[in-house]
Design a protein around this motif. Sequence first.
Motif, PDB file in Angstrom:
ATOM      1  N   SER A 108       0.852  -1.194   0.000  1.00 50.40           N
ATOM      2  CA  SER A 108       0.000   0.000   0.000  1.00 50.40           C
ATOM      3  C   SER A 108       0.885   1.239   0.000  1.00 50.40           C
ATOM      4  O   SER A 108       2.118   1.146  -0.025  1.00 50.40           O
ATOM      5  CB  SER A 108      -0.945  -0.001   1.201  1.00 50.40           C
ATOM      6  N   SER A 109       0.239   2.414   0.025  1.00 47.00           N
ATOM      7  CA  SER A 109       1.001   3.662   0.037  1.00 47.00           C
ATOM      8  C   SER A 109       0.117   4.812   0.487  1.00 47.00           C
ATOM      9  O   SER A 109      -1.099   4.658   0.669  1.00 47.00           O
ATOM     10  CB  SER A 109       1.567   3.967  -1.360  1.00 47.00           C
ATOM     11  N   PHE A 110       0.748   5.971   0.674  1.00 45.50           N
ATOM     12  CA  PHE A 110       0.028   7.208   1.009  1.00 45.50           C
ATOM     13  C   PHE A 110      -0.155   8.096  -0.216  1.00 45.50           C
ATOM     14  O   PHE A 110      -0.593   9.240  -0.085  1.00 45.50           O
ATOM     15  CB  PHE A 110       0.802   7.973   2.092  1.00 45.50           C
ATOM     16  N   SER A 111       0.156   7.576  -1.407  1.00 48.73           N
ATOM     17  CA  SER A 111       0.129   8.409  -2.615  1.00 48.73           C
ATOM     18  C   SER A 111      -1.276   8.870  -2.985  1.00 48.73           C
ATOM     19  O   SER A 111      -1.449   9.962  -3.522  1.00 48.73           O
ATOM     20  CB  SER A 111       0.744   7.648  -3.788  1.00 48.73           C
ATOM     21  N   LYS A 112      -2.291   8.039  -2.735  1.00 58.87           N
ATOM     22  CA  LYS A 112      -3.658   8.394  -3.121  1.00 58.87           C
ATOM     23  C   LYS A 112      -4.388   9.160  -2.025  1.00 58.87           C
ATOM     24  O   LYS A 112      -5.458   9.716  -2.282  1.00 58.87           O
ATOM     25  CB  LYS A 112      -4.452   7.138  -3.477  1.00 58.87           C
ATOM     26  N   THR A 113      -3.839   9.150  -0.811  1.00 60.32           N
ATOM     27  CA  THR A 113      -4.548   9.776   0.297  1.00 60.32           C
ATOM     28  C   THR A 113      -3.883  11.034   0.835  1.00 60.32           C
ATOM     29  O   THR A 113      -4.566  11.984   1.221  1.00 60.32           O
ATOM     30  CB  THR A 113      -4.711   8.772   1.460  1.00 60.32           C
ATOM     31  N   LEU A 114      -2.546  11.054   0.861  1.00 58.17           N
ATOM     32  CA  LEU A 114      -1.859  12.210   1.443  1.00 58.17           C
ATOM     33  C   LEU A 114      -1.099  13.027   0.415  1.00 58.17           C
ATOM     34  O   LEU A 114      -1.299  14.241   0.320  1.00 58.17           O
ATOM     35  CB  LEU A 114      -0.892  11.749   2.552  1.00 58.17           C
ATOM     36  N   SER A 115      -0.223  12.380  -0.349  1.00 61.75           N
ATOM     37  CA  SER A 115       0.581  13.143  -1.303  1.00 61.75           C
ATOM     38  C   SER A 115       1.268  12.210  -2.293  1.00 61.75           C
ATOM     39  O   SER A 115       2.130  11.420  -1.897  1.00 61.75           O
ATOM     40  CB  SER A 115       1.650  13.958  -0.552  1.00 61.75           C
ATOM     41  N   PRO A 116       0.924  12.306  -3.586  1.00 60.86           N
ATOM     42  CA  PRO A 116       1.642  11.510  -4.583  1.00 60.86           C
ATOM     43  C   PRO A 116       3.126  11.856  -4.631  1.00 60.86           C
ATOM     44  O   PRO A 116       3.978  10.989  -4.834  1.00 60.86           O
ATOM     45  CB  PRO A 116       0.946  11.877  -5.899  1.00 60.86           C
ATOM     46  N   GLY A 117       3.451  13.123  -4.422  1.00 54.73           N
ATOM     47  CA  GLY A 117       4.825  13.567  -4.531  1.00 54.73           C
ATOM     48  C   GLY A 117       5.730  13.095  -3.409  1.00 54.73           C
ATOM     49  O   GLY A 117       6.959  13.126  -3.545  1.00 54.73           O
ATOM     50  N   MET A 118       5.161  12.650  -2.287  1.00 56.87           N
ATOM     51  CA  MET A 118       5.986  12.154  -1.182  1.00 56.87           C
ATOM     52  C   MET A 118       6.636  10.822  -1.525  1.00 56.87           C
ATOM     53  O   MET A 118       7.667  10.469  -0.953  1.00 56.87           O
ATOM     54  CB  MET A 118       5.135  11.983   0.080  1.00 56.87           C
ATOM     55  N   ARG A 119       6.017  10.064  -2.450  1.00 57.53           N
ATOM     56  CA  ARG A 119       6.529   8.747  -2.852  1.00 57.53           C
ATOM     57  C   ARG A 119       6.819   7.888  -1.628  1.00 57.53           C
ATOM     58  O   ARG A 119       7.939   7.462  -1.384  1.00 57.53           O
ATOM     59  CB  ARG A 119       7.794   8.872  -3.723  1.00 57.53           C
ATOM     60  N   LEU A 120       5.773   7.622  -0.870  1.00 57.80           N
ATOM     61  CA  LEU A 120       5.934   6.872   0.370  1.00 57.80           C
ATOM     62  C   LEU A 120       4.903   5.750   0.438  1.00 57.80           C
ATOM     63  O   LEU A 120       3.693   5.996   0.377  1.00 57.80           O
ATOM     64  CB  LEU A 120       5.763   7.812   1.572  1.00 57.80           C
ATOM     65  N   GLY A 121       5.383   4.520   0.542  1.00 54.94           N
ATOM     66  CA  GLY A 121       4.511   3.370   0.667  1.00 54.94           C
ATOM     67  C   GLY A 121       5.097   2.365   1.626  1.00 54.94           C
ATOM     68  O   GLY A 121       6.076   2.650   2.331  1.00 54.94           O
ATOM     69  N   TRP A 122       4.494   1.183   1.667  1.00 53.79           N
ATOM     70  CA  TRP A 122       5.026   0.142   2.538  1.00 53.79           C
ATOM     71  C   TRP A 122       4.622  -1.236   2.014  1.00 53.79           C
ATOM     72  O   TRP A 122       3.731  -1.369   1.183  1.00 53.79           O
ATOM     73  CB  TRP A 122       4.579   0.335   3.978  1.00 53.79           C
ATOM     74  N   ILE A 123       5.330  -2.238   2.524  1.00 51.40           N
ATOM     75  CA  ILE A 123       5.080  -3.614   2.145  1.00 51.40           C
ATOM     76  C   ILE A 123       5.179  -4.478   3.391  1.00 51.40           C
ATOM     77  O   ILE A 123       6.035  -4.249   4.259  1.00 51.40           O
ATOM     78  CB  ILE A 123       6.070  -4.085   1.058  1.00 51.40           C
ATOM     79  N   VAL A 124       4.260  -5.428   3.507  1.00 52.43           N
ATOM     80  CA  VAL A 124       4.308  -6.436   4.569  1.00 52.43           C
ATOM     81  C   VAL A 124       4.612  -7.759   3.872  1.00 52.43           C
ATOM     82  O   VAL A 124       3.715  -8.395   3.334  1.00 52.43           O
ATOM     83  CB  VAL A 124       2.984  -6.505   5.347  1.00 52.43           C
ATOM     84  N   PRO A 125       5.881  -8.174   3.830  1.00 56.42           N
ATOM     85  CA  PRO A 125       6.279  -9.271   2.955  1.00 56.42           C
ATOM     86  C   PRO A 125       6.004 -10.677   3.487  1.00 56.42           C
ATOM     87  O   PRO A 125       6.265 -11.655   2.782  1.00 56.42           O
ATOM     88  CB  PRO A 125       7.789  -9.077   2.793  1.00 56.42           C
ATOM     89  N   GLY A 126       5.513 -10.803   4.718  1.00 62.32           N
ATOM     90  CA  GLY A 126       5.264 -12.133   5.249  1.00 62.32           C
ATOM     91  C   GLY A 126       6.547 -12.947   5.324  1.00 62.32           C
ATOM     92  O   GLY A 126       7.584 -12.465   5.805  1.00 62.32           O
ATOM     93  N   ARG A 127       6.491 -14.174   4.818  1.00 57.38           N
ATOM     94  CA  ARG A 127       7.658 -15.056   4.934  1.00 57.38           C
ATOM     95  C   ARG A 127       8.795 -14.670   3.988  1.00 57.38           C
ATOM     96  O   ARG A 127       9.858 -15.290   4.022  1.00 57.38           O
ATOM     97  CB  ARG A 127       7.243 -16.511   4.701  1.00 57.38           C
TER      98      ARG A 127
END
Length: 481
Positions: free
Chosen positions: A311-330
């Motif tokens: 997921s990311s914050f690009s659609k909710t806070l700021s596209p220009g921040m280029r900030l997301g995250w990943i929960v990679p599990g195993r």
Amino acid sequence: MPHLYETVAAELETRIENGSYRPGDRLPGVRRLSTQFQVSISTAVEACRLLEDRGRLEVRPRSGYYVCAARPQPRHEPSVSHPPDEPHAVTGQHLVLQIARATNDPGNVQLAAAVPDVSFLPTAAVNRAMAEAARKHAAEGSRYEFPPGNPALRQQIARRMADLRCAVGPEDIIITSGAQESLTLALHAVSKPGDVVAIESPAFYGLLQVIEASGLQALEIPTHPSEGISLEALQLAVERWPVAACVVVSNFSNPLGFCMSDTRKQALVELLSARGIPLIEDDVYGELGFGVNRPGVAKSWDIGGGVIYCSSFSKTLSPGMRLGWIVPGRYRDKVEYDKYLLNLASATLPQLAIAQLLERGGYDRYLRQVRRQYAAAVARVSDAVELLFPTGTRVSHPRGGFVLWVEMPPQVNAQTLHRLALEENIIIAPGAIFSASGKYPHHIRLNCALPWDTRLQAALRRLGELATRLAETEKNSSLLC
């Protein structure tokens, strides 16, 4: 059991349906409603906001809530997709960069890229957070924040994921430079060049670009416009082909806008886990549903760590921040190492700012407000398309997000429409870029997150005229033949 405000909303909706309140009528003020229903003023306000989200009420500044005019029922949803039942190398994505370049020109009406106009974003709050982070953390903000990323931000994300019934701690989260990078890292972790990846059809073109760049093959799975990926077709596909991974946008898919039910999300996880196939879940639009409750995620049914959540914050806070995250599990160790190899770290200052912004609250309040804005924006563009486009046009019915998938009559070539519209400074996304096999030749995707002004209305009217002209020209040509 429904919340009290939902009960009040249901009774008000019944009164609208039976004619007690007619289109254009002003509802009693919230104080009077609270007295009528013997509830608090805040409950009355939430009930009205819920009906506003559903398109039954509109708010007029300094005047109150009014019953909306009855909207005509949409003619039809787009057809269920029927992509080829074999894997394909991804081609034809060169057009995406051309569209991106055109989108950067402020002289164009930007209906192509799924990027919200600044008026939909909390720009002032984000800028304040950035300025404060720069003052308070001058030294820290100048250093690399090596993977997995800023601890405070990961803690805030973990708290939000706990609300989604995901057993995820800060140590399970890796900060990325947007959801696109998360998808890239996820696919690199579970596949190698030549592998087959099952995807929805139509699919987000950014995913197709990652698949193309990674040397993978895309196996497009039939997808229902309101239910999502066909589990039956996926079952047959994984039995026939050596599928290395499956990628879905489970909530408010781009471009169709559907939201998979919890039952189908659980069934999807179970289907894939039974065969040891990783599921990559892209939930970048999950916070932008038009309803009151935020939908759940497939990750919540993950037991063995086989679901990789992006997921990311690009659609909710700021596209220009280029900030997301990943929960990679195993796959955590490989993803963390690959993130380091890819670009060492995501920008530090945005991580500090967003962590601070989330911690102080207000994010959910902003989301409630912007969801109503997006719902209204999608409804306006949908109404315009149904009114202005040629007879036979079908429009998706999104439950969240801010894009529309438009299926025009077969005579309308979307690539030609794109070219003609571009000549008049109108940018659209033709359907072919949402398919690995070049399907959807008479489809387009429209971004609705734009101010509803005379410029946008004129662009939609002109787009409808061009589409109608193409439909009639092709029809007349076939009659002459």
